[in-house]
Design a protein around this motif. Structure first.
Motif, PDB file in Angstrom:
ATOM      1  N   LYS A 186       0.808  -1.231   0.000  1.00  0.00           N
ATOM      2  CA  LYS A 186       0.000   0.000   0.000  1.00  0.00           C
ATOM      3  C   LYS A 186       0.836   1.275   0.000  1.00  0.00           C
ATOM      4  CE  LYS A 186      -0.828   0.003   5.053  1.00  0.00           C
ATOM      5  NZ  LYS A 186      -0.121   1.259   5.351  1.00  0.00           N
ATOM      6  N   LYS A 211     -13.544 -10.378  -0.126  1.00  0.00           N
ATOM      7  CA  LYS A 211     -14.065  -9.290  -0.958  1.00  0.00           C
ATOM      8  C   LYS A 211     -13.640  -7.924  -0.420  1.00  0.00           C
ATOM      9  CE  LYS A 211     -17.975 -11.882  -2.804  1.00  0.00           C
ATOM     10  NZ  LYS A 211     -19.440 -11.962  -2.997  1.00  0.00           N
ATOM     11  N   ILE A 212     -13.566  -7.811   0.895  1.00  0.00           N
ATOM     12  CA  ILE A 212     -13.094  -6.557   1.491  1.00  0.00           C
ATOM     13  C   ILE A 212     -11.611  -6.356   1.177  1.00  0.00           C
ATOM     14  CG2 ILE A 212     -12.648  -5.366   3.689  1.00  0.00           C
ATOM     15  CD1 ILE A 212     -15.185  -6.645   4.780  1.00  0.00           C
ATOM     16  N   SER A 214     -10.152  -7.457  -1.412  1.00  0.00           N
ATOM     17  CA  SER A 214     -10.094  -7.101  -2.832  1.00  0.00           C
ATOM     18  C   SER A 214     -10.352  -5.614  -3.025  1.00  0.00           C
ATOM     19  CB  SER A 214     -11.130  -7.893  -3.626  1.00  0.00           C
ATOM     20  OG  SER A 214     -10.909  -9.283  -3.507  1.00  0.00           O
ATOM     21  N   GLU A 215     -11.317  -5.084  -2.279  1.00  0.00           N
ATOM     22  CA  GLU A 215     -11.618  -3.653  -2.371  1.00  0.00           C
ATOM     23  C   GLU A 215     -10.439  -2.797  -1.907  1.00  0.00           C
ATOM     24  OE1 GLU A 215     -15.158  -3.236  -0.094  1.00  0.00           O
ATOM     25  OE2 GLU A 215     -16.422  -4.331  -1.520  1.00  0.00           O
ATOM     26  N   LEU A 216      -9.717  -3.297  -0.898  1.00  0.00           N
ATOM     27  CA  LEU A 216      -8.513  -2.597  -0.438  1.00  0.00           C
ATOM     28  C   LEU A 216      -7.454  -2.579  -1.542  1.00  0.00           C
ATOM     29  CD1 LEU A 216      -8.134  -3.948   3.219  1.00  0.00           C
ATOM     30  CD2 LEU A 216      -8.670  -1.604   2.535  1.00  0.00           C
ATOM     31  N   VAL A 218      -7.996  -2.653  -4.740  1.00  0.00           N
ATOM     32  CA  VAL A 218      -8.440  -1.692  -5.757  1.00  0.00           C
ATOM     33  C   VAL A 218      -8.130  -0.267  -5.302  1.00  0.00           C
ATOM     34  CG1 VAL A 218     -10.444  -0.742  -6.951  1.00  0.00           C
ATOM     35  CG2 VAL A 218     -10.238  -3.217  -6.655  1.00  0.00           C
ATOM     36  N   GLU A 219      -8.379   0.014  -4.023  1.00  0.00           N
ATOM     37  CA  GLU A 219      -8.146   1.360  -3.484  1.00  0.00           C
ATOM     38  C   GLU A 219      -6.687   1.780  -3.619  1.00  0.00           C
ATOM     39  OE1 GLU A 219      -8.545   3.751   0.772  1.00  0.00           O
ATOM     40  OE2 GLU A 219      -9.596   1.842   0.464  1.00  0.00           O
ATOM     41  N   ASP A 264     -13.459 -13.669  -9.005  1.00  0.00           N
ATOM     42  CA  ASP A 264     -13.978 -12.360  -8.586  1.00  0.00           C
ATOM     43  C   ASP A 264     -12.843 -11.444  -8.141  1.00  0.00           C
ATOM     44  OD1 ASP A 264     -16.560 -13.075  -9.155  1.00  0.00           O
ATOM     45  OD2 ASP A 264     -17.084 -13.625  -7.088  1.00  0.00           O
ATOM     46  N   ILE A 265     -11.920 -11.996  -7.344  1.00  0.00           N
ATOM     47  CA  ILE A 265     -10.787 -11.193  -6.865  1.00  0.00           C
ATOM     48  C   ILE A 265      -9.978 -10.669  -8.048  1.00  0.00           C
ATOM     49  CG2 ILE A 265      -8.594 -11.270  -5.602  1.00  0.00           C
ATOM     50  CD1 ILE A 265      -9.895 -13.346  -3.733  1.00  0.00           C
ATOM     51  N   VAL A 268     -12.093  -7.978 -10.168  1.00  0.00           N
ATOM     52  CA  VAL A 268     -12.269  -6.701  -9.482  1.00  0.00           C
ATOM     53  C   VAL A 268     -10.989  -5.865  -9.514  1.00  0.00           C
ATOM     54  CG1 VAL A 268     -12.612  -5.655  -7.195  1.00  0.00           C
ATOM     55  CG2 VAL A 268     -14.158  -7.449  -7.982  1.00  0.00           C
ATOM     56  N   THR A 269      -9.857  -6.529  -9.380  1.00  0.00           N
ATOM     57  CA  THR A 269      -8.583  -5.806  -9.285  1.00  0.00           C
ATOM     58  C   THR A 269      -7.883  -5.614 -10.633  1.00  0.00           C
ATOM     59  OG1 THR A 269      -7.368  -7.867  -8.851  1.00  0.00           O
ATOM     60  CG2 THR A 269      -8.208  -6.650  -6.940  1.00  0.00           C
TER      61      THR A 269
END
Length: 335
Positions: A186, A211-212, A214-216, A218-219, A264-265, A268-269
């Protein structure tokens, strides 16, 4: 052409065609200038034998050699020293998140899933000399094995040390493994950040939802490549530990991989999902990822030219001077 040498004016070599013409002209002229006198007797003449006239052709050889050297000098021979400098213009930071649960000892890959992965991952790391790489281990929990570093020797030693152990809680916490890998990347300043997440099971433990995680990813602009490891159908897998030998007992059990989650992972990314059912397929997957994530390298080439014609000119002048001295001293009576 000599190694490390170039000629700036190669067209001057056409002048070398003058040399055979000069040789023909010289012998033609020599025959015409040579007079013959036939006498019935040499009585009354003082005759001395000298071999010196036989060597007068050396004058022509000296002049011809000087001409050849001057033609080569006109071609401008140059020694070339070429040096290159590479500059990495787009570095990539990579974290490999590796499942180390007991099921990774299954023998559907040779000799088992974990060792097969280590062999292939090792070659992948060696093929990324300009990137920083880190390692994350996970089972029922996760931790960083090696922070991202450009020291490949450290990464390779750490990879080699990865093995199944009972210290890490059992299970497969995909969300935990992914989150730990995201945490390592990060704060990275690299223009490209990727995670290679490998598992042979389903998410059944850990307190972070995949999924959370994965969202991290993407962020923080992190791309995730996911790999499902295991054959289709049944595999010879560890099911229990023999209390006497402390070794695993094996049995054929169904291979269960949560492919939908891994897809999905990846989707999404912005990554890709791969399925490795055998050693060869695993090698192909890492080769494909290696091609997809190329580090851009700029190469600068520097050429240092040094003129080499001066020694040739000096040598040619030396030959002409020698020819002049011989012509006007030793061979003066014969030319």
């Amino acid at each position: 052409m000599f190694e490390g040498m170039e000629f700036a004016n190669k067209q001057m070599f056409w002048l070398l065609l003058l040399l055979p013409l000069a040789i023909v002209w010289y012998f033609w002229k020599y025959k015409r200038q040579t007079a013959e006198l036939k006498m019935s007797s040499l009585k009354g003449f003082k005759v001395t034998n000298s071999s010196l006239p036989k060597f007068k052709h050396i004058l022509f050889i000296l002049r011809l050699s000087a001409l050849a050297l001057l033609i080569i000098a006109l071609a401008r021979p140059q020694s070339v020293d070429v040096s290159t400098k590479t500059k990495t213009t787009r570095g990539i930071d990579i974290v490999m998140a590796i499942d180390v649960s007991a099921s990774m000892l299954a023998k559907d890959l040779s000799p088992n899933r974990l060792d097969a992965l280590k062999d292939v991952a090792s070659e992948f790391i060696k093929g990324r000399p300009n990137d920083r790489i880190g390692l994350v281990e996970y089972a029922g929990e996760s931790y960083t094995k090696t922070p991202i570093t450009s020291d490949k020797a450290i990464v390779l030693r750490s990879l080699n040390d990865i093995k199944y152990n009972t210290i890490i809680e059992g299970g497969t916490a995909i969300g935990m493994g992914l989150a730990t890998a995201v945490n390592r990347l990060k704060d990275s300043k690299a223009k490209s950040k990727i995670i290679i997440l490998l598992t042979d099971g389903v998410n059944n433990s850990g307190f972070i939802d995949p999924k959370i995680a994965s969202e991290l990813a993407v962020e923080y602009g992190i791309k995730v490549y996911t790999i499902g490891l295991g054959t289709n159908g049944m595999a010879l897998s560890p099911v229990a530990i023999d209390p006497r030998t402390r070794d695993f007992q094996y049995a054929r059990v169904p291979v269960e991989i949560d492919e939908n989650l891994l897809k999905d992972i990846a989707n999404v990314t912005g990554g890709n999902y791969f399925r490795a059912t055998n050693n060869k397929k695993l090698e192909e997957i890492y080769s494909e990822i290696n091609k997809l994530e190329k580090t851009e390298i700029e190469e600068f080439k520097y050429s240092n030219y040094e003129e080499m014609y001066r020694p040739l000119v000096l040598l040619a002048l030396g030959l002409l001077l020698l020819e002049f001295l011989l012509r006007n001293t030793i061979f003066r009576s014969f030319v």
